[in-house]
Design a protein around this motif. Structure first.
Motif, PDB file in Angstrom:
ATOM      1  N   MET A   1      -4.166  -6.717  49.731  1.00  0.00           N
ATOM      2  CA  MET A   1      -3.814  -5.073  49.715  1.00  0.00           C
ATOM      3  C   MET A   1      -4.552  -3.973  49.378  1.00  0.00           C
ATOM      4  SD  MET A   1      -0.631  -5.031  51.170  1.00  0.00           S
ATOM      5  CE  MET A   1      -0.955  -3.260  51.549  1.00  0.00           C
ATOM      6  N   GLU A   2      -5.346  -4.261  48.619  1.00  0.00           N
ATOM      7  CA  GLU A   2      -6.799  -4.578  48.179  1.00  0.00           C
ATOM      8  C   GLU A   2      -7.755  -4.380  49.373  1.00  0.00           C
ATOM      9  OE1 GLU A   2      -7.318  -4.492  43.877  1.00  0.00           O
ATOM     10  OE2 GLU A   2      -7.955  -6.253  44.880  1.00  0.00           O
ATOM     11  N   LEU A   3      -7.587  -5.732  50.496  1.00  0.00           N
ATOM     12  CA  LEU A   3      -8.741  -6.363  51.367  1.00  0.00           C
ATOM     13  C   LEU A   3      -8.078  -5.467  52.385  1.00  0.00           C
ATOM     14  CD1 LEU A   3      -9.307 -10.147  50.733  1.00  0.00           C
ATOM     15  CD2 LEU A   3     -10.765  -8.204  50.337  1.00  0.00           C
ATOM     16  N   PHE A   4      -6.880  -5.169  52.409  1.00  0.00           N
ATOM     17  CA  PHE A   4      -6.396  -4.169  53.684  1.00  0.00           C
ATOM     18  C   PHE A   4      -7.150  -3.084  53.868  1.00  0.00           C
ATOM     19  CE2 PHE A   4      -3.341  -1.498  55.993  1.00  0.00           C
ATOM     20  CZ  PHE A   4      -3.094  -2.325  57.131  1.00  0.00           C
TER      21      PHE A   4
ATOM     22  N   ARG B   1       2.931  -1.377  56.003  1.00  0.00           N
ATOM     23  CA  ARG B   1       4.103  -0.893  54.835  1.00  0.00           C
ATOM     24  C   ARG B   1       4.151  -2.504  55.545  1.00  0.00           C
ATOM     25  NH1 ARG B   1       4.712   4.239  56.759  1.00  0.00           N
ATOM     26  NH2 ARG B   1       5.739   3.730  59.004  1.00  0.00           N
ATOM     27  N   ASP B   2       4.088  -3.197  56.887  1.00  0.00           N
ATOM     28  CA  ASP B   2       4.816  -4.269  57.094  1.00  0.00           C
ATOM     29  C   ASP B   2       3.707  -5.514  56.508  1.00  0.00           C
ATOM     30  OD1 ASP B   2       5.854  -3.737  59.207  1.00  0.00           O
ATOM     31  OD2 ASP B   2       4.603  -3.542  60.713  1.00  0.00           O
ATOM     32  N   VAL B   3       2.543  -5.262  56.284  1.00  0.00           N
ATOM     33  CA  VAL B   3       1.545  -6.987  55.107  1.00  0.00           C
ATOM     34  C   VAL B   3       2.286  -6.133  54.272  1.00  0.00           C
ATOM     35  CG1 VAL B   3      -0.553  -7.185  53.953  1.00  0.00           C
ATOM     36  CG2 VAL B   3      -0.225  -6.419  56.681  1.00  0.00           C
ATOM     37  N   GLY B   4       2.662  -5.210  53.368  1.00  0.00           N
ATOM     38  CA  GLY B   4       3.396  -4.506  52.130  1.00  0.00           C
ATOM     39  C   GLY B   4       4.147  -5.434  51.903  1.00  0.00           C
ATOM     40  N   THR B   5       5.382  -6.043  53.257  1.00  0.00           N
ATOM     41  CA  THR B   5       6.256  -7.099  52.568  1.00  0.00           C
ATOM     42  C   THR B   5       5.558  -8.458  52.506  1.00  0.00           C
ATOM     43  OG1 THR B   5       6.590  -7.416  55.467  1.00  0.00           O
ATOM     44  CG2 THR B   5       7.815  -5.457  54.433  1.00  0.00           C
ATOM     45  N   PHE B   6       5.312  -8.948  53.259  1.00  0.00           N
ATOM     46  CA  PHE B   6       4.142  -9.535  52.975  1.00  0.00           C
ATOM     47  C   PHE B   6       3.718 -10.581  51.685  1.00  0.00           C
ATOM     48  CE2 PHE B   6       0.709 -13.222  53.159  1.00  0.00           C
ATOM     49  CZ  PHE B   6       0.995 -14.033  53.310  1.00  0.00           C
ATOM     50  N   VAL B   7       2.727  -9.011  50.924  1.00  0.00           N
ATOM     51  CA  VAL B   7       2.776  -9.360  49.872  1.00  0.00           C
ATOM     52  C   VAL B   7       3.915  -9.182  48.856  1.00  0.00           C
ATOM     53  CG1 VAL B   7       1.578  -8.068  47.766  1.00  0.00           C
ATOM     54  CG2 VAL B   7       0.650  -8.603  50.067  1.00  0.00           C
TER      55      VAL B   7
ATOM     56  N   ALA C   1       3.595 -20.323  53.730  1.00  0.00           N
ATOM     57  CA  ALA C   1       4.277 -18.665  53.552  1.00  0.00           C
ATOM     58  C   ALA C   1       4.187 -17.542  54.506  1.00  0.00           C
ATOM     59  CB  ALA C   1       2.353 -17.874  52.557  1.00  0.00           C
ATOM     60  N   VAL C   2       3.138 -17.541  55.515  1.00  0.00           N
ATOM     61  CA  VAL C   2       3.722 -17.495  56.715  1.00  0.00           C
ATOM     62  C   VAL C   2       5.097 -17.469  57.398  1.00  0.00           C
ATOM     63  CG1 VAL C   2       3.409 -16.375  58.914  1.00  0.00           C
ATOM     64  CG2 VAL C   2       1.090 -16.515  58.014  1.00  0.00           C
ATOM     65  N   ARG C   3       5.191 -18.490  57.186  1.00  0.00           N
ATOM     66  CA  ARG C   3       6.991 -19.003  57.781  1.00  0.00           C
ATOM     67  C   ARG C   3       7.624 -18.762  56.753  1.00  0.00           C
ATOM     68  NH1 ARG C   3       5.199 -24.661  57.495  1.00  0.00           N
ATOM     69  NH2 ARG C   3       6.322 -24.699  55.497  1.00  0.00           N
ATOM     70  N   GLU C   4       7.818 -18.922  55.773  1.00  0.00           N
ATOM     71  CA  GLU C   4       8.325 -18.651  54.249  1.00  0.00           C
ATOM     72  C   GLU C   4       9.163 -17.227  54.616  1.00  0.00           C
ATOM     73  OE1 GLU C   4       7.278 -20.300  51.020  1.00  0.00           O
ATOM     74  OE2 GLU C   4       7.801 -21.630  51.111  1.00  0.00           O
TER      75      GLU C   4
ATOM     76  N   VAL D   1      10.370  -8.194  64.412  1.00  0.00           N
ATOM     77  CA  VAL D   1      10.356  -9.832  63.871  1.00  0.00           C
ATOM     78  C   VAL D   1       8.884  -9.616  64.365  1.00  0.00           C
ATOM     79  CG1 VAL D   1       9.933 -12.073  63.024  1.00  0.00           C
ATOM     80  CG2 VAL D   1      12.300 -10.093  63.124  1.00  0.00           C
ATOM     81  N   ASN D   2       8.486  -9.669  65.644  1.00  0.00           N
ATOM     82  CA  ASN D   2       7.562 -10.091  66.269  1.00  0.00           C
ATOM     83  C   ASN D   2       5.888  -8.568  65.618  1.00  0.00           C
ATOM     84  OD1 ASN D   2       7.850 -11.945  67.057  1.00  0.00           O
ATOM     85  ND2 ASN D   2       9.109 -11.366  69.055  1.00  0.00           N
ATOM     86  N   ARG D   3       6.546  -7.842  65.248  1.00  0.00           N
ATOM     87  CA  ARG D   3       5.910  -6.894  65.706  1.00  0.00           C
ATOM     88  C   ARG D   3       5.752  -6.522  63.828  1.00  0.00           C
ATOM     89  NH1 ARG D   3       8.731  -1.545  62.940  1.00  0.00           N
ATOM     90  NH2 ARG D   3       7.716  -2.332  60.963  1.00  0.00           N
ATOM     91  N   TYR D   4       6.514  -6.962  62.817  1.00  0.00           N
ATOM     92  CA  TYR D   4       5.531  -7.737  61.741  1.00  0.00           C
ATOM     93  C   TYR D   4       4.266  -8.040  61.723  1.00  0.00           C
ATOM     94  CZ  TYR D   4       9.136  -4.620  58.992  1.00  0.00           C
ATOM     95  OH  TYR D   4      10.154  -3.982  58.104  1.00  0.00           O
ATOM     96  N   LEU D   5       4.820  -9.612  62.325  1.00  0.00           N
ATOM     97  CA  LEU D   5       3.968 -10.364  62.668  1.00  0.00           C
ATOM     98  C   LEU D   5       2.625 -10.020  62.976  1.00  0.00           C
ATOM     99  CD1 LEU D   5       6.309 -12.800  63.213  1.00  0.00           C
ATOM    100  CD2 LEU D   5       4.944 -13.320  61.502  1.00  0.00           C
TER     101      LEU D   5
END
Length: 375
Positions: free
Chosen positions: A224-227, A248-254, A270-273, A316-320
């Motif tokens: 998130m700092e790099l984001f 917010r989308d990247v936040g759910t990945f974190v 990690a992305v697959r999971e 889901v594709n928007r998150y990706l």
């Protein structure tokens, strides 16, 4: 101070209260800042923690095995050699010859002899202690007792900032696995006593860990700092609203990989999971009271009971896509290689969702319109 909603479950209460031990308002105001900072640091520490995974258990087992063998090697290097023992014997005899120790100095004789015997028996004493520990660990592995390994387990949990409750099933499983690792390490030490350094673990769980997220990000280099650096550059000149949505989308990945996961650990696995969780992730989960304070995996699990509608493939594709754009920036700046989101999008549903009305369906509508027309 009220505990942040997402941390209430971990803290175990909704509010923190502390008496400052004074009736003087000026003193109280001076003491207040220190207490508030301690609480805020505690909240930040909890936010940085992540759930225990199977990869963590494998890593704990392998780390404990290797660290234990390294300590054994250090102990062996510190052991007295035959030359050291001979030198100590000569030292004792020289003191006797010089009259520094005599038969009349009973205490001096005892002390000199004790030091010499300690040197002579140090290796045997160390081997005996290792044998006792090995036997105890094997007994405890059968009975389920874990106290011999708990200090090492707690140290691993704290070092890796894991969310795990002492006494829970996961905690006991971690302890038992680390006990098996300790048993393997001790077996190697007895092989080394015979000059054999070629031994390898026989227990199938004691092997090099291959999972991700094994390390914490360097200061200023969490995902998130790099984001925020990426958002500041905004290479595609996207709107503020779109950028906030991406955040917010990247936040759910974190939320899935943990706040301290370094960016270079963003990989296909990690992305697959994460994508698998998103396909079961309920709509507007963060706005739903039933999911308050839960992380993405907990929300998905809880929704099996709640039964809220889940995200569409398009969402889901928007998150990706949000993560993918950020990963492209990471690739360009040398943090990762290649972009792990490539080829991960869900197939579009080509089935027609809207169909034209039939003539039979349209006729009643037309007749109703005619009846409503003014004369």
């Amino acid at each position: 101070m009220r505990v942040p909603l997402e941390l209430v479950e971990m803290v175990g209460k909704k509010e923190l209260v502390k008496a400052l031990g004074t009736k003087d308002e000026t003193v109280a105001k001076r003491l207040l800042g220190s207490v508030v900072r301690q609480w805020e640091q505690h909240f930040d520490d909890l936010r940085a923690r992540r759930a225990l995974t199977a990869d963590d258990k494998a890593d704990a087992v392998w780390q404990h095995y290797n660290a234990s063998l390294q300590r054994d090697e250090q102990t062996r290097r510190a052991m007295p050699t035959p030359s050291d023992i001979e030198a100590e014997e000569r030292k004792v005899w020289s003191k006797i010859d010089a009259g520094e120790i005599s038969s009349r100095d009973f205490v001096g004789m005892i002390n000199a002899n004790t030091e010499l015997e300690l040197l002579r028996s140090k290796r045997a004493h160390d081997a005996n202690l290792r044998k006792q520990r090995l036997n105890a660990l094997k007994r405890h592995l059968i009975t389920g007792e874990t106290f011999l390994i708990e200090d090492a387990a707690k140290d691993y949990i704290e070092t890796n900032r894991l969310l795990i409750e002492v006494g829970s099933d996961d905690y006991r499983d971690l302890c038992l696995r680390m006990m098996r690792s300790d048993i393997e390490h001790l077996e190697r030490t007895f092989e080394r006593d015979q000059g054999n350094y070629s031994g390898a673990p026989k227990d199938p769980i004691v092997k090099p860990a291959t999972g991700t997220a094994r390390e914490s990000a360097a200061p200023g280099e969490t995902i998130m700092e790099l984001f925020e650096v990426y958002a500041g550059e905004n290479p595609k000149s996207i709107s503020a609203d779109t950028l906030n949505q991406a955040r917010r989308d990247v936040g759910t990945f974190v939320d899935h990989v943990g706040n301290t996961c370094p960016a270079h650990r963003i990989d296909k696995k990690a992305v697959r999971e994460w994508k698998a969780l998103l396909m079961k992730y309920p709509v507007k989960a963060t706005e739903t009271k039933a999911f308050e304070g839960m992380k993405i995996a907990q929300i998905v699990k809880h929704n099996e009971k709640v039964g809220k509608p889940v995200l569409t493939p398009r969402t889901v594709n928007r998150y990706l896509s949000s993560l993918g754009a950020f990963c492209s920036w990471l690739v360009a700046h040398g943090y990762i290689e290649p972009n792990p989101t490539d080829g991960m999008s869900l197939a579009k549903d080509k089935k027609k969702k809207v169909f034209p009305f039939t003539t039979d369906q349209m006729n009643p509508v037309q007749l109703a319109a005619v009846h409503r027309m003014p004369e």
